[in-house]
Structures are given as C-alpha cells and as structure tokens.
Design a protein around this motif. Structure first.
Motif, PDB file in Angstrom:
ATOM      1  N   ARG A 198      24.297  31.772  -3.693  1.00 29.11           N
ATOM      2  CA  ARG A 198      23.887  32.793  -2.745  1.00 29.11           C
ATOM      3  C   ARG A 198      24.768  34.037  -2.929  1.00 29.11           C
ATOM      4  O   ARG A 198      25.848  33.961  -3.510  1.00 29.11           O
ATOM      5  CB  ARG A 198      23.997  32.276  -1.310  1.00 29.11           C
ATOM      6  CG  ARG A 198      23.045  31.125  -1.013  1.00 29.11           C
ATOM      7  CD  ARG A 198      23.093  30.732   0.454  1.00 29.11           C
ATOM      8  NE  ARG A 198      22.190  29.627   0.733  1.00 29.11           N
ATOM      9  CZ  ARG A 198      20.900  29.752   0.953  1.00 29.11           C
ATOM     10  NH1 ARG A 198      20.339  30.957   0.937  1.00 29.11           N
ATOM     11  NH2 ARG A 198      20.160  28.711   1.215  1.00 29.11           N
ATOM     12  N   SER A 199      24.293  35.159  -2.440  1.00 35.98           N
ATOM     13  CA  SER A 199      25.061  36.399  -2.562  1.00 35.98           C
ATOM     14  C   SER A 199      26.444  36.234  -1.952  1.00 35.98           C
ATOM     15  O   SER A 199      26.599  35.622  -0.873  1.00 35.98           O
ATOM     16  CB  SER A 199      24.314  37.548  -1.863  1.00 35.98           C
ATOM     17  OG  SER A 199      23.105  37.821  -2.522  1.00 35.98           O
ATOM     18  N   VAL A 251      22.248  39.684  -7.193  1.00 37.38           N
ATOM     19  CA  VAL A 251      21.065  38.828  -7.086  1.00 37.38           C
ATOM     20  C   VAL A 251      20.314  38.810  -8.414  1.00 37.38           C
ATOM     21  O   VAL A 251      20.162  39.832  -9.088  1.00 37.38           O
ATOM     22  CB  VAL A 251      20.148  39.336  -5.961  1.00 37.38           C
ATOM     23  CG1 VAL A 251      18.823  38.583  -5.960  1.00 37.38           C
ATOM     24  CG2 VAL A 251      20.853  39.198  -4.615  1.00 37.38           C
ATOM     25  N   GLN A 280      20.545  33.775  -5.328  1.00 37.18           N
ATOM     26  CA  GLN A 280      19.472  34.027  -4.377  1.00 37.18           C
ATOM     27  C   GLN A 280      19.794  35.258  -3.526  1.00 37.18           C
ATOM     28  O   GLN A 280      20.949  35.532  -3.205  1.00 37.18           O
ATOM     29  CB  GLN A 280      19.286  32.819  -3.461  1.00 37.18           C
ATOM     30  CG  GLN A 280      19.078  31.502  -4.192  1.00 37.18           C
ATOM     31  CD  GLN A 280      17.785  31.489  -4.966  1.00 37.18           C
ATOM     32  OE1 GLN A 280      16.776  31.988  -4.491  1.00 37.18           O
ATOM     33  NE2 GLN A 280      17.803  30.913  -6.158  1.00 37.18           N
ATOM     34  N   GLY A 281      18.766  36.011  -3.179  1.00 36.57           N
ATOM     35  CA  GLY A 281      18.952  37.178  -2.345  1.00 36.57           C
ATOM     36  C   GLY A 281      17.764  38.107  -2.446  1.00 36.57           C
ATOM     37  O   GLY A 281      16.723  37.747  -3.000  1.00 36.57           O
TER      38      GLY A 281
END
Length: 760
Positions: A198-199, A251, A280-281
């Motif tokens: 994730r970011s 991302v 992901q983002g």
C-alpha cells in the motif's frame, strides 16, 4: 532347464499315442516336435546369436552451458585429439547440450571438427537430454559408446537415471570431468519482496548471497531503472542473508533489481536478481505528447480532477511491459507512429490486451492515418481503421517515387516494401510512377487499379545510386504535368550523396505546384544530410531522417497521406450522440467542433459521438482485457477551440480517461512465483473463507513472457485458500503474472492481482 521336463513329456506322449505310421515316420514326428519345443523355449529365454562386431560408434556430448564457458576450448581440443585416434571404419558423432540438446555433427566415418557451432540455450544445463539424443543417433551395428564432457553442474532433470538406462541398453558411458578453471565464485541466490503493497507502507527486501571465498563486493539496488542504493560489503565464505528496509514506491507496478559486483565471480548471470511489487492506490496516468504541449489541455483537466498524471515524450514510453505496468492508462496526444516505433506500439498493445489496462488516443495532424498508424500494432489496438471513408469526392493524387539504391549497408527490399506500402494507401483514382535512379520511370505512370500487378513490378526493379537527382526530377516533372491529378507530389528516398545544384530544377517544380519531400537514410556525413534537407525545403515538402531503415515504410505512408490531405476534415459541425455511454455522464450540450481526422470504425467498435458525415469522433471498445477510447478530433485547439473553453472540459477528459481504467487489484491476494528447472511455479493464497462457498470456482493465471507471448494456466487447489500451478519458463527475462479468482456465484466479486518474476 525347461528342455528336460518338456522333452520327457513330449516323448511319453509320443510313446502312448497310436499313430498309423511306419516306425521311421513316427521317429521323424518325435524329432520335429522336440525341435519345435526347443526353439520355442530358446526364444522365450531370449537366446540370441552373437556375432563379433569390430566397428565402434562413438558420440561425444559436450556440455556448453554458461558454467563451462571457460572450458569450451578444452572440450574442443579433447574431442579433436580423440578423433585422431579413431580407426578408419569407426563412426563419430557430436552432440552439444545446454538447456536443449542439438546434433553438432551427425554420426559418420568422415569427420571434420574444430569447434562447436551449435547454439543451444546456455542458461541451463540438461545433461539427460544430451545423453538421450546421443543414444538416439548411435548406429545399431557397432559397439556403442558415449563420452560426456561436463563439469557436472546440471540444473534441469537428472542424468543418473538416463545413465542407468544406457547401461541396460548395453551402451558404454564414459565421463570426462572438465578442469576447474576458477577458484572462487560469488552469486545472488535469492531476492524477495512483497508482491503487494500500500502507499507509504514500510517493507523489507530480503537478499541471499553466496561466496566461495572471503572477498569485497559492491551491491547495488535499483528501483525500476534508477539506482537507489550502492554499498560496499564484505562477503564471507558460504551463504549470508541481507535485509533492506524500504518505503513503498509510487502507486503502480515496480521492479526492484539487485546486482552484485565481485572481483572473483564465475558466471555473470548469477550476479543479478529481480523482484516485483504492486503498490495499491489511486491510478496513475501516463500522458504522451507528440510535441511538447500537445497534451497540455488534457493534463490540466486531469490534474483539476485530482488524477495523478505523468507527462512524457514518445521516447518515454517504456520498452518493456513490466515498466509500463505501473500506469493504469496511457493517453497519446497527437503522437505519430514513427515517434513511438514498432516495439513501443507492441508494448502498448500488450499493455491493453493482456494486462487489461487502458488507452486513450487523441487526434491531431500527426495522428491516425496522417500519423502513419496504418498496418501497425496501434491500429490493431484501436477501434478504428485508418481507411478513408468514401463519403465525399476526395482530391486525386499523382505520386512519383524516386527510389535510390541504399547500397550494401541496407537490404534493398526495405525500399521496395516501402513503395508497396504507398501503393496500398492509394485509391484506383490515383496515379503512381516509380523511378529507380535511371532518369526515367522504371514503372510507368498509371492508375492504381491493379495493386498486385504494380507490386510485382516493384519486385522486379533494380535501383541504382545516381550521380545526380536532377534527371529523375526533370522526368518526374514531365510525367506529373501530363496527369489530371489535383495534387502532384514527388518523394525521394536516398542517402543524399548525389551532389549537384538543385535550386533551379526543384524551385521550378514548386512553382508548378509539384511538391517534393525527401527521406534520408544511410547518410555518410553532414553534406549528405544538407543535400536532402535543401531539396525538401526548395520543393516545399518535408524532410525525414530514417537511420533505422525499418521505419521507412511508415514514413512513406505518412508522407503520402499528408500530401493527399484526405484524412483531415476541416469543417464545423455539432457532434451527434449515438447512444448513452458512461463517458457522457453529467455532460450536456456538447460544444461544436471544427474538424477531425477521418477514419472508419471496426465492426466491434461502439460509436459514442459521430460527425455530420457519420464519421467516428469518439469510438470505444473492449480490446482483450482492456478498454480503448479513440478521439479523432484534437485536444490543443486546432479543431476544439470551443471545446477547451467549455466549463465541463475537465469532467469530459476525466470521464474519458477513467472509463479506460482497469478494475482495481485486490491487495488481499498473495501471489508467489519462482522458477525451478526451467518451470515457473505459482502459489496463490486467497483471503480467509474465500473458497468455502459451494460450487465451481476458478483461479486462473495469465502469464505474459519476455517476448509478449501469452499463456493461461488454470490453478488447482492444494490446501484451504491455496491454489498452485506450473508453466514453462524457457525464456530468460521478466514474466508478468495476472491472477484472477472467480467465485461460483455471479454475485461474488472477482478478485485480481498482478505480480511478476524474472528468469535470470
């Protein structure tokens, strides 16, 4: 041993039988029966009549994989020396083996060998394959003998069972161990990273390195193509583990690469490893401008709606799929095909079709047909063909192609194929003539009514390297003046080494409304370039430089289309909405447009907006796994002055681009991939309780190889929430893995995730 009881049984049966024959015949019957049973028993026992064989058949199997590169000369000398000692009737053969086995020289008594010429894949070693091939080519009527020269470092199959099989077949196997030419080695054994992040997430890269001796080394870490860490390390004998704390990159899809530089290292391929992460983002959009500023209105609109935008030139489009995969969609703003090149267009095609990402193409004077999209991977990806709609009387064109010999450095068929491409773009109302540098037309001026016949004539011409282009220009002038075409054009394809004064002749052509464009290739110096540039300037045409001859066909197609000016429709109209579409959500009262590039929709295309001539203005379709939107007007204001001042312009471009975005990856799917013995292995762990529902479920992996080849593998459940599968990974390079889980019920959401692995 069976002969005694069976013989006794036959005799007793004979004694008790009362056959009406004389005594001599009865004894003869007994003898025949005993002889028959003797032959049957001997056959069952596998009895064979052995004849002495003096001729010997020998096959040498050379292990020429990467690990034996330094010993190649030793193998060649050893085999050459052994051949000198063969007898006149002995037969010799040679097999080279790496990942695959190839017959270097077939078995023969007449032999000439000095070095290995075969080129098997040297990234792996399959000794078993080499032994199998050697046994297959051995002559049956000889003493069979195989000699294997190897360092024993096999990493595909196992040669021991194959050796045991050779022994059972009576084939002698000798091993010649190769001398150890290196005393030290250093390599990267493993490099891992989380497949999904994730970011702003912190994570750890794990690295396993091995060294056979104590030595200093330099370790570099790369994020995509940029060095992010470089440090000196001290390697101890044996394997050691290193860890690096990292912060998730932007991302998208990214690759990490580790390289180890050590003074004592045997195989270069073992000093590099890669791992992939998918962050992901919010989606990232790559906007490619054909010229600086040509996409500025699209960029401003997307940024106004808080979309993450990266801006680049055509050369900034990555040439590998894994590098482009970090973007969710790509926007091409008035980009000609020549600027992209065939490789980048193929990457964009796979980006949409295989990864399910998006593509938006915005028009202009350098796009679609006038941009040379005809017969390219980009045209295949678009919902439109570059054919010109026959909705109005288009101006006729007469073209003279002057095709100079490209001499020894370039294959002549490039220019011939380019000429054929121009013929394919013309209509039966147009005229064409082709000069091969002789001062006269090698193919006479004619209507383009039989394109196949003209193509055959092109194949037969033999261009020369003229001392001056003036005779060809003068001849082309007379030919064109005698035509009734509205547009008259000359295209010169050459290297520019015909030095002469062209001012008078070419200026005369321009005054007669005959334009001249030049395509330079293979120029040997600045004087050659200056000649071609001057001719184009005097002739009020365009100059193209084509150092890569493979782009010449696209250049000539683009130039012919631009000269004809058929595709550019400069008329004011109100775009007509064909049907409701999500792109039009929240948009009313579309502004007028002042032009577009004419194209023809493909049968599967969905028309959203059309012109007053029913030509596509906005066409969309699903291409493979991804979505493509084609906007045939421009974005800079050439035909869209009212559009770019429209209050809803930012929403329009945001709707257009976001419609092409792929479904979001599921960060809850964990994918692990590795390569073992030339086979890729995929393990997918799904979220808890995902697979507990009843019914048929499916977990499918779509694999895209380094050469953009595709294969689909249906994974099988091996444990609760775990699915596994294998695929062949013969090629060296990066593989992208896109995994999709589909539940038994249509109501269940589909989970997808993407990762990659590298075969070093």
């Amino acid at each position: 041993l069976l002969l005694l009881p069976i013989g006794l049984l036959v005799y007793l049966t004979w004694r008790r039988s009362s056959l009406p024959f004389p005594v001599q015949q009865r004894w003869l019957i007994l003898g025949c029966r005993l002889l028959l049973f003797t032959f049957v028993i001997l056959a069952l026992a596998g009895t064979a009549w052995a004849q002495p064989v003096s001729q010997q058949g020998t096959v040498f199997v050379g292990d020429i994989s990467s690990s034996t590169g330094a010993q190649r000369a030793f193998m060649e000398q050893w085999i050459t020396s052994a051949i000198r000692h063969k007898r006149a009737d002995d037969q010799i053969g040679i097999v080279a083996t790496g990942r695959n086995a190839l017959v270097e020289q077939s078995v023969s008594s007449q032999f000439d060998f000095s070095r290995f010429e075969s080129t098997p894949d040297t990234n792996y070693t399959d000794l078993a394959a080499g032994l199998r091939l050697a046994a297959a080519i051995l002559p049956a009527n000889s003493q069979q003998h195989i000699v294997l020269l190897t360092d024993g470092q096999q990493n595909l199959e196992d040669a021991l069972p194959e050796a045991q099989l050779l022994q059972q077949q009576g084939i002698r196997l000798d091993i010649v161990p190769l001398p150890n030419t290196t005393t030290a080695d250093a390599r990267i054994d493993d490099f891992t990273a989380p497949s999904s992040l994730r970011s702003n997430e912190h994570f750890t890269l794990h690295l396993k390195v091995y060294s056979s001796v104590s030595q200093a080394a330099t370790l570099r870490l790369y994020l995509d193509a940029k060095v992010i860490s470089q440090q000196k390390i001290m390697l101890s004998p044996g394997q050691q583990e290193l860890s690096f704390d990292m912060l998730a990159p932007p991302v998208g899809f990214h690759s990490y690469r580790a390289t180890l530089e050590a003074s004592q290292s045997a195989i270069a391929q073992n000093k590099e490893a890669s791992a992939f992460v998918n962050v992901q983002g919010p989606p990232r959009i790559l906007v490619i401008e054909g010229q600086p500023g040509s996409g500025q209105n699209i960029i401003a609109s997307l940024k106004a709606t808080h979309i993450d935008v990266t801006v680049g030139a055509p050369s900034d489009v990555p040439t590998t799929l894994d590098a482009l995969a970090q973007y969710s969609s790509v926007v091409l703003a008035d980009v000609p095909a020549i600027s992209l090149g065939n490789t980048r267009m193929q990457i964009l095609q796979s980006f949409v079709r295989d990864l399910g990402h998006g593509l938006v193409v915005s028009g202009g004077q350098n796009s679609y047909g006038v941009g040379g999209y005809t017969d390219t991977p980009l045209e295949q990806t678009l919902p439109l063909r570059m054919d010109i709609p026959q909705h109005k009387e288009t101006p006729t064109i007469a073209v003279v192609l002057i095709v100079e010999s490209l001499e020894e450095q370039v294959q002549i068929n490039i220019s011939k194929e380019a000429a054929k491409g121009v013929i394919g773009l013309l209509t039966p109302r147009d005229q064409v003539g082709i000069s091969a540098g002789y001062g006269t037309l090698s193919i006479k001026m004619q209507k383009v009514t039989d394109k196949k016949a003209i193509d055959k004539q092109i194949d037969a011409i033999n261009p020369v390297d003229p001392p001056s282009y003036n005779p060809d220009f003068a001849n082309a002038e007379q030919e064109l003046l005698h035509t009734d075409a509205k547009i008259k054009h000359i295209i010169l394809l050459g290297d520019g080494d015909a030095y002469d004064s062209y001012t008078a002749q070419v200026s005369k052509l321009a005054n007669e409304n005959i334009t001249v464009s030049t395509v330079e290739t293979n120029a040997m110096g600045p004087e050659d370039l200056a000649t071609m540039q001057q001719i184009a300037q005097l002739g009020k045409g365009r100059f193209y430089r084509a150092d890569d001859p493979s782009v010449i066909p696209q250049i000539l197609l683009k130039e012919t289309e631009r000269a004809a000016r058929r595709s550019l429709i400069n008329e004011t109209f109100n775009p007509v909405v064909v049907g409701n579409h999500p792109i039009l959500t929240g948009l009313n009262s579309l502004p007028i447009l002042n032009g577009y590039v004419a194209t023809t929709p493909k049968p599967a295309a969905q028309m959203v907006l059309v012109s007053h001539l029913d030509d596509p203005v906005l066409a969309v379709w699903q291409y493979g796994l991804g979505r493509v939107a084609a906007w045939t007007s421009d974005s800079l204001g050439l035909w869209t002055k009212n559009w770019i001042t429209w209050n809803n312009a930012p929403r329009w471009w945001a709707n257009l681009v976001t419609w092409t975005l792929p479904a979001a990856n599921s960060s809850s799917i964990n994918i692990n991939g590795k390569v073992n013995n030339g086979e890729g292995q995929i393990t997918v762990d799904l979220p808890f309780a995902t697979t507990t529902s009843s019914g048929q479920q499916q977990v499918q992996a779509r694999i895209i190889g380094p050469d953009l080849s595709q294969q689909t593998v249906n994974l099988q459940p091996t444990a609760p929430e775990r699915w596994e599968g294998n695929f062949p990974a013969a090629q060296v390079g990066a593989y992208l893995l896109q995994v999709t889980w589909k539940g038994a019920s249509q109501k269940e959401a589909t989970l997808t995730s993407t990762t990659g692995l590298v075969v070093p």
